[in-house]
Design an enzyme around this catalytic site. Structure first.
Site, mmCIF file in Angstrom:
data_model
loop_
_atom_site.group_PDB
_atom_site.id
_atom_site.type_symbol
_atom_site.label_atom_id
_atom_site.label_comp_id
_atom_site.label_asym_id
_atom_site.label_seq_id
_atom_site.Cartn_x
_atom_site.Cartn_y
_atom_site.Cartn_z
ATOM 1 N N ASP A 162 0.800 -1.159 0.143
ATOM 2 C CA ASP A 162 -0.029 -0.067 -0.067
ATOM 3 C C ASP A 162 0.766 1.384 -0.087
ATOM 4 O O ASP A 162 0.419 2.197 0.746
ATOM 5 C CB ASP A 162 -1.128 0.141 1.081
ATOM 6 C CG ASP A 162 -2.042 -1.194 1.351
ATOM 7 O OD1 ASP A 162 -1.857 -1.963 0.093
ATOM 8 O OD2 ASP A 162 -2.742 -1.308 2.120
ATOM 9 N N GLU A 207 -4.623 -0.655 -1.366
ATOM 10 C CA GLU A 207 -5.962 -1.185 -0.750
ATOM 11 C C GLU A 207 -6.957 -0.159 -1.829
ATOM 12 O O GLU A 207 -6.766 0.954 -1.725
ATOM 13 C CB GLU A 207 -5.833 -0.534 0.533
ATOM 14 C CG GLU A 207 -7.217 -0.556 1.417
ATOM 15 C CD GLU A 207 -7.133 -0.465 2.870
ATOM 16 O OE1 GLU A 207 -6.091 -0.172 3.407
ATOM 17 O OE2 GLU A 207 -8.463 -0.514 3.575
ATOM 18 N N LYS A 213 -6.346 -4.894 -3.164
ATOM 19 C CA LYS A 213 -6.848 -5.788 -2.185
ATOM 20 C C LYS A 213 -8.004 -4.919 -1.600
ATOM 21 O O LYS A 213 -7.845 -3.649 -1.097
ATOM 22 C CB LYS A 213 -5.808 -6.067 -1.185
ATOM 23 C CG LYS A 213 -5.062 -5.024 -0.431
ATOM 24 C CD LYS A 213 -3.890 -5.720 0.283
ATOM 25 C CE LYS A 213 -3.190 -4.390 1.140
ATOM 26 N NZ LYS A 213 -4.046 -3.683 2.020
ATOM 27 N N LYS A 271 -7.670 -5.339 4.505
ATOM 28 C CA LYS A 271 -6.263 -5.013 5.066
ATOM 29 C C LYS A 271 -5.310 -5.776 4.919
ATOM 30 O O LYS A 271 -4.281 -5.532 4.445
ATOM 31 C CB LYS A 271 -6.397 -4.761 6.794
ATOM 32 C CG LYS A 271 -7.540 -3.704 7.163
ATOM 33 C CD LYS A 271 -7.211 -2.442 6.626
ATOM 34 C CE LYS A 271 -8.238 -1.369 7.017
ATOM 35 N NZ LYS A 271 -8.184 0.009 6.163
ATOM 36 N N VAL A 291 3.220 0.363 4.552
ATOM 37 C CA VAL A 291 2.406 1.030 5.282
ATOM 38 C C VAL A 291 0.715 0.594 5.368
ATOM 39 O O VAL A 291 0.494 0.001 4.545
ATOM 40 C CB VAL A 291 2.337 2.518 4.894
ATOM 41 C CG1 VAL A 291 3.837 3.079 4.887
ATOM 42 C CG2 VAL A 291 1.490 2.549 3.520
ATOM 43 N N THR A 292 0.316 0.641 6.602
ATOM 44 C CA THR A 292 0.933 1.072 7.632
ATOM 45 C C THR A 292 1.471 -0.243 8.750
ATOM 46 O O THR A 292 0.626 -1.418 8.352
ATOM 47 C CB THR A 292 0.169 1.860 8.640
ATOM 48 O OG1 THR A 292 -0.854 1.038 9.067
ATOM 49 C CG2 THR A 292 -0.166 3.093 8.022
ATOM 50 N N CYS A 315 -2.155 -2.749 7.541
ATOM 51 C CA CYS A 315 -2.089 -3.666 6.438
ATOM 52 C C CYS A 315 -0.741 -4.469 6.386
ATOM 53 O O CYS A 315 -0.951 -5.715 5.944
ATOM 54 C CB CYS A 315 -2.126 -2.846 5.314
ATOM 55 S SG CYS A 315 -3.986 -2.282 5.105
ATOM 56 N N GLN A 343 8.723 -14.493 20.866
ATOM 57 C CA GLN A 343 8.616 -16.113 20.849
ATOM 58 C C GLN A 343 8.972 -16.914 19.913
ATOM 59 O O GLN A 343 8.219 -17.660 19.164
ATOM 60 C CB GLN A 343 6.621 -16.048 20.921
ATOM 61 C CG GLN A 343 6.185 -15.194 22.063
ATOM 62 C CD GLN A 343 4.802 -15.443 21.915
ATOM 63 O OE1 GLN A 343 4.362 -16.432 22.177
ATOM 64 N NE2 GLN A 343 3.988 -14.328 21.370
HETATM 65 C C1 C5J Z 1 -3.103 0.395 5.633
HETATM 66 C C2 C5J Z 1 -4.852 1.503 6.805
HETATM 67 N N1 C5J Z 1 -2.551 0.143 4.299
HETATM 68 N N2 C5J Z 1 -3.946 1.939 7.576
HETATM 69 N N3 C5J Z 1 -4.597 0.927 5.885
HETATM 70 O O1 C5J Z 1 -2.410 -0.140 6.656
HETATM 71 O O2 C5J Z 1 -6.098 1.654 6.825
#
Ligand code: C5J
Length: 222
Positions: A24, A72, A129, A132, A157-158, A162, A202
C-alpha cells in the site's frame, strides 16, 4: 543466502523463491488529501521510509527477485467494501467520497496509485486488495504458489494495520516472512515499535525482522 543479523535468528532465503511485498505505498496513505489524512493522521511521517524502500527495491530488482505491490482499493461501485468498513469512525471523507486526489480508496483514481518513487515496472505483480490483508479476497496466494515462492520480505504502510495483517496471513499460509524495519512505517511510532517486537517475539511467532541495509548486504551490496 542469509541475513545473519535478522532477529530472532538468521534468515535463510533464496531470491528465486522469495518475493519482496510492498504494501500500500499509495498516494492515499502517503500524500496529503488521501485516506490517511481524512482519518486525522500526519502523513508526513510515512514519507520518511521512501528512500530506504527505494534502495531495497533497486537492489531486489538488481538481484532479479519478484516484486509484489499492493494497493488498498475498492471497486467504483463499492460492492467489495462492507458497510462496516465504510461507516467506521468519523473521517472527514469516507471510502468512495470525492477528495483532492479523486475518490478515496477507489481503484483507478489518482490517489490510489503507487507513489512515483516506487512505481511498479513491467513484470511486477500489482494486487488490488479490498481488505487490510493482502491475501483476503485476492489471488496473491495462487500467484505466489505458481511461481514457487516460499519466502516473503515485507515493507510498506501502515506497519500495524495492512503490513502486519498481511504478514500474519502469510504466516498462516506457510510462508517464511521477514519485516524490513526501515521500509515500514505507522502514523503512530509506538505501534510500529510494538509490531516489530511482536513479529519476532516467541521465537519468531510471526516471522523475522531486519533492516533494508542488512538485506542489501546479504545480496552482495547491490
Ligand atoms: C493500511 C490502513 N494500508 N491503515 N491501511 O494500513 O487503513
Amino acid at each position: 543466502m542469509q541475513i545473519a543479523q535478522a532477529l530472532p535468528f538468521p534468515y535463510d532465503f533464496d531470491p528465486k523463491s522469495t518475493a519482496l511485498v510492498l504494501i500500500d505505498m499509495q498516494r492515499d496513505f502517503i500524500e496529503p488529501g488521501g485516506f490517511g489524512e481524512t482519518l486525522g493522521n500526519d502523513v508526513s511521517l510515512l514519507e520518511a521510509i521512501v528512500p530506504a524502500t527505494q534502495r531495497v527495491l533497486a537492489a531486489w530488482r538488481g538481484a532479479g527477485g519478484l516484486v509484489v505491490h499492493t494497493r488498498e482499493a475498492h471497486r467504483p461501485d463499492l460492492s467489495d467494501c462492507p458497510p462496516a468498513k465504510r461507516n467506521r469512525g468519523n473521517p472527514t471523507l469516507r471510502i468512495g467520497d470525492e477528495g483532492p486526489m479523486g475518490r478515496i480508496l477507489v481503484a483507478g483514481e489518482p490517489g490510489n496509485q503507487i507513489i512515483e518513487a516506487l512505481a511498479p515496472v513491467a513484470g511486477e505483480i500489482v494486487i488490488d486488495k479490498p481488505g487490510k490483508g493482502a491475501f483476503h479476497a485476492t489471488e496473491l496466494h495462487e500467484l505466489l504458489r505458481a511461481r514457487g515462492i516460499t519466502h516473503l520480505l515485507f515493507g510498506g504502510v501502515t506497519t500495524e494495520v495492512c503490513v502486519q495483517t498481511s504478514m500474519r496471513e502469510a504466516n498462516d499460509r506457510g510462508y517464511d516472512g521477514l519485516l524490513l524495519e526501515d521500509c515500514t512505517e505507522s502514523y503512530f511510532p509506538a505501534f510500529k515499535t510494538a509490531t516489530v517486537e511482536m513479529v519476532r517475539a516467541q521465537g519468531g511467532i510471526v516471522g523475522w525482522t531486519a533492516t533494508g541495509g542488512q538485506l542489501i548486504e546479504a545480496l552482495g551490496g547491490a
